[in-house]
Scaffold this motif. Structure first.
Motif, PDB file in Angstrom:
ATOM      1  N   ASP A 112      19.058 -83.875 -35.633  1.00 11.65           N
ATOM      2  CA  ASP A 112      20.052 -82.912 -36.113  1.00 11.65           C
ATOM      3  C   ASP A 112      19.379 -82.065 -37.195  1.00 11.65           C
ATOM      4  O   ASP A 112      19.312 -82.457 -38.357  1.00 11.65           O
ATOM      5  N   GLU A 146      17.076 -84.426 -28.651  1.00  9.88           N
ATOM      6  CA  GLU A 146      18.530 -84.434 -28.801  1.00  9.88           C
ATOM      7  C   GLU A 146      18.994 -85.368 -29.917  1.00  9.88           C
ATOM      8  O   GLU A 146      20.133 -85.270 -30.390  1.00  9.88           O
ATOM      9  N   ARG A 200      21.085 -93.708 -38.325  1.00  9.26           N
ATOM     10  CA  ARG A 200      20.671 -92.338 -38.619  1.00  9.26           C
ATOM     11  C   ARG A 200      19.831 -92.351 -39.879  1.00  9.26           C
ATOM     12  O   ARG A 200      20.146 -93.040 -40.847  1.00  9.26           O
ATOM     13  N   GLU A 257      20.327 -79.281 -38.410  1.00 11.15           N
ATOM     14  CA  GLU A 257      21.289 -78.681 -39.343  1.00 11.15           C
ATOM     15  C   GLU A 257      21.567 -79.610 -40.519  1.00 11.15           C
ATOM     16  O   GLU A 257      21.642 -79.177 -41.677  1.00 11.15           O
ATOM     17  N   ASN A 258      21.723 -80.925 -40.214  1.00 12.87           N
ATOM     18  CA  ASN A 258      22.018 -81.897 -41.271  1.00 12.87           C
ATOM     19  C   ASN A 258      20.793 -82.701 -41.707  1.00 12.87           C
ATOM     20  O   ASN A 258      20.896 -83.613 -42.529  1.00 12.87           O
TER      21      ASN A 258
END
Length: 368
Positions: free
Chosen positions: A218, A215, A258, A220-221
């Motif tokens: 990401d 989770e 991140r 997508e990014n």
């Protein structure tokens, strides 16, 4: 410069200056009194008398406490430390006090504890422990004693004025490009060693890798989030020393971050996700794999290919070094690593700048 263990300094005007703790403000902050003289011996004598007078007068206002250092430390840890810090921090404080301090000084009455007792302990620790470890242990003890002073159980902190050993700057052990390629070739086809790939390509700490969940990624990014860490901490079960695995939030605001992931790493993660039956990226069936197991797996590989001098943490240093070599600036690398400041990054990776420094010097032209 002061003579060892004394707050007596030579001034520019030729006089000696002695400093002593005069009292505390309402906030608890210490304020000092000063004694001056042209002879060191005079100032030292006056300082001894002043400290004695202060100790004598202050003792009249001390709260009566008959407990040992062992008793006070237990109360301090459980009452003032445990409710405010993470389990891992509490366990670290408790372990430092139990193993290194209370085993030697625990049976001394708190109000009988002297600076000379602390200095004897310090000398013993200096013989077996690294300077950084000694400083860390004394820091916990000093905090413990400061609370006793604040509660009027002691007139002054016996750790005040103790001369600590100078901490040595850590030297970074990063893999060369050649060794890194050898390591990758050895592990590339085995998902069992994917934790090593993650460390090399993200710079994550071993506990952060163990705590990484699907989770957090990401796709997508093309980023992953550092939201938790897994570690093993010491505990006591019916008086028996044991350890347990805990999952905690990152140790600081900077540690929670991140990190961008490369296209190659993304593909590897997607392949692993298809096979995974766990919430964790690095797992043992349904549970997170613990740091000890991850470190052991790396140990097996490094011995096999002759990289014994490197630890798992070296992979994080290797990531940072490759970033430096690629032209990354310190602020960006510091952010990727989750360091509390760019100064910390600079202190850790000064040696990694050697190639850049050499290139810079070679570009300079000197007129003879």
């Amino acid at each position: 410069m002061a003579r060892r263990g004394e707050n007596i300094y030579k001034r520019k005007d030729g006089r000696w200056e002695g400093r002593y703790i005069k009292g505390r403000q309402e906030s608890g902050k210490i304020y000092y009194g000063y004694i001056y003289g042209y002879k060191y011996s005079e100032v030292k004598q006056q300082l001894i008398l002043m400290k004695y007078e202060k100790q004598t007068s202050s003792n009249k206002h001390l709260m009566q406490y008959d407990g040992k250092l062992l008793d006070w430390t237990k109360y301090w840890l459980e009452t003032f430390v445990q409710p405010k810090v993470k389990d891992s921090t509490y366990a670290s404080y408790k372990n430092k006090m139990d193993v290194h301090v209370l085993s030697k000084l625990g049976n001394i009455k708190l109000q009988k504890l002297k600076q000379s007792d602390i200095e004897t302990l310090l000398n013993e620790m200096n013989e077996t422990l690294k300077a950084s470890s000694v400083r860390s242990i004394l820091s916990v003890l000093k905090n413990c004693m400061s609370k006793a002073v604040a509660l009027n159980l002691l007139t002054e902190n016996p750790c005040t004025g103790i001369e600590l050993p100078k901490a040595e700057r850590k030297t970074v052990q990063a893999l060369s490009v050649k060794d890194q390629n050898r390591l990758i070739k050895e592990i590339n086809t085995n998902q069992k060693f994917f934790s090593i790939v993650l460390a090399l390509q993200t710079g994550l700490r071993i506990g952060e890798i163990c705590g990484l969940k699907w989770e957090d990624i990401d796709f997508e990014n093309n980023t992953l989030g550092v939201n938790r860490t897994v570690l093993r901490i010491p505990v006591k079960d019916n008086g028996v020393r044991k350890t347990k695995i805990v999952e905690i939030t990152p140790k600081s605001r900077n540690s929670s971050r991140r990190i961008p992931i490369s296209g190659t790493l993304k593909e590897k993660l997607l392949e692993l996700q298809k096979l995974s039956k766990s919430d964790y990226v690095i797992s043992n069936k349904h549970r997170a794999l613990e740091p000890r197991t991850v470190a052991y797996r790396f140990q097996v590989i490094r011995k096999k290919i002759g990289l014994e001098k490197f630890s798992f943490h070296s992979l994080r240093h290797t990531f940072a070094t490759r970033c430096l070599e690629a032209g990354g600036n310190i602020a960006t690398i510091s952010s990727l690593l989750g360091h509390s400041s760019t100064k910390m990054t600079l202190d850790c990776y000064t040696n990694s700048f050697l190639s850049e420094e050499r290139q810079l010097v070679e570009k300079l032209e000197f007129v003879h």
